[in-house]
Design an enzyme around this catalytic site. Structure first.
Site, PDB file in Angstrom:
ATOM      1  N   GLU A 140      14.681  39.958  34.592  1.00 37.24           N
ATOM      2  CA  GLU A 140      16.028  39.858  35.142  1.00 37.24           C
ATOM      3  C   GLU A 140      16.896  41.107  35.025  1.00 37.24           C
ATOM      4  O   GLU A 140      17.016  41.174  33.767  1.00 37.24           O
ATOM      5  CB  GLU A 140      16.356  38.436  34.854  1.00 37.24           C
ATOM      6  CG  GLU A 140      15.588  37.264  35.429  1.00 37.24           C
ATOM      7  CD  GLU A 140      16.594  35.742  35.066  1.00 37.24           C
ATOM      8  OE1 GLU A 140      17.566  36.075  34.446  1.00 37.24           O
ATOM      9  OE2 GLU A 140      15.930  34.861  35.423  1.00 37.24           O
ATOM     10  N   ASP A 198      29.167  34.141  33.818  1.00 33.60           N
ATOM     11  CA  ASP A 198      28.885  34.753  32.584  1.00 33.60           C
ATOM     12  C   ASP A 198      29.837  34.884  31.499  1.00 33.60           C
ATOM     13  O   ASP A 198      31.166  34.832  32.014  1.00 33.60           O
ATOM     14  CB  ASP A 198      28.649  36.417  32.944  1.00 33.60           C
ATOM     15  CG  ASP A 198      27.186  36.335  33.869  1.00 33.60           C
ATOM     16  OD1 ASP A 198      26.272  35.944  33.426  1.00 33.60           O
ATOM     17  OD2 ASP A 198      27.293  37.228  35.058  1.00 33.60           O
TER      18      ASP A 198
END
Length: 271
Positions: A49, A60
């Site tokens: 990824e 995040d």
């Protein structure tokens, strides 16, 4: 069958779990991203990824936010991320690459232009954090038409309707967010994950990868007992942050090998 799908099929035959590491393109420097991708493969990655840096990465935690900030400061853009994948492909045509990021850079480029460029760069899948499956059928269709697997998130709070939406428009694998919160969170509820994964797999019919909160080989092994794949990102970014450049690739490879070794101790298919 896509490259991602064939990877999971091959692993299922041998009873192995997919190891899916995450790094941010352009962190700590654009010229180091391809060497780091190669280091991930050397450490046992089955799928990579690759994060597309964005200025407001809402899902995040601080670690990956810092990586995005460094990458953006280094001039990393979506087009340069695609160039990076293209460069990686000159030495590795086999390992699937999934771009993970947010809708804004893709919409700025234009969906049709993006999926065409991603196909030309030999990207295999795309996971857009803020594209809910019930609202992006046209994007998912464009991705599939270009040979890309559109990958979606499910969470502990996801409803059965969300399961059905993901099953309808997604392909490749499911990314199950194992925690309520952001990436890099510290505490995993293994019992909750173990109870949830079979429900997801039964209703969605795709391999399930688990991410968020996986910090070490032992937590990866425990997740591997119930999931098809383990996704690990923040811990790798921390390794990048603390490593001198001349040890960067070696340290990342060494850490990932520990995780790979632990995953390979898990026996049998989860299906």
């Amino acid at each position: 069958m896509s490259k991602i799908q064939s990877t999971f099929q091959r692993l299922q035959v041998t009873g192995r779990r997919a190891l899916i590491p995450f790094i941010t393109a352009g962190d700590p420097a654009p010229e180091l991203t391809v060497p780091l991708m190669n280091a991930l493969v050397e450490g046992g990655a089955d799928i990579i990824e690759l994060g597309v840096p964005f200025s407001d990465p809402m899902a995040d935690g601080p670690t990956i936010q810092r990586a995005s900030e460094r990458a953006l400061a280094n001039g990393m853009t979506l087009r340069r991320v695609l160039d990076t994948v293209r460069e990686f492909r000159t030495g590795n045509a086999e390992t699937p690459v999934v771009l993970m990021g947010y809708a804004n850079p893709i919409e700025a480029m234009g969906v049709e232009r993006f999926v065409s460029a991603a196909r030309e760069a030999q990207v295999d899948g795309v996971l857009i954090v803020d594209y809910p499956p019930e609202e992006c059928e046209s994007f998912a269709r464009a991705a599939k038409d270009a040979g890309l697997d559109p990958i979606f998130l499910l969470a502990p709070t996801s409803t059965e309707q969300r399961f059905r939406d993901v099953a309808r428009v997604g392909s490749g694998y499911i990314y199950y967010v194992s925690l309520k919160g952001v990436t890099g969170s510290a505490t995993l509820d293994f019992d909750e994950v173990a109870a949830r994964i079979p429900q997801i797999r039964a209703q969605v019919g795709m391999p399930v990868g688990v991410g968020f909160g996986i910090r070490d080989a032992e937590s990866a092994r425990r997740i591997g007992e119930v999931a098809d794949a383990v996704v690990i990102g923040s811990r790798i970014i921390e390794e990048i942050e603390r490593s001198p450049r001349d040890r960067l690739a070696a340290n990342v490879t060494a850490f990932l090998r520990e995780v790979r070794t632990a995953l390979d101790q898990v026996e049998g298919s989860v299906r």
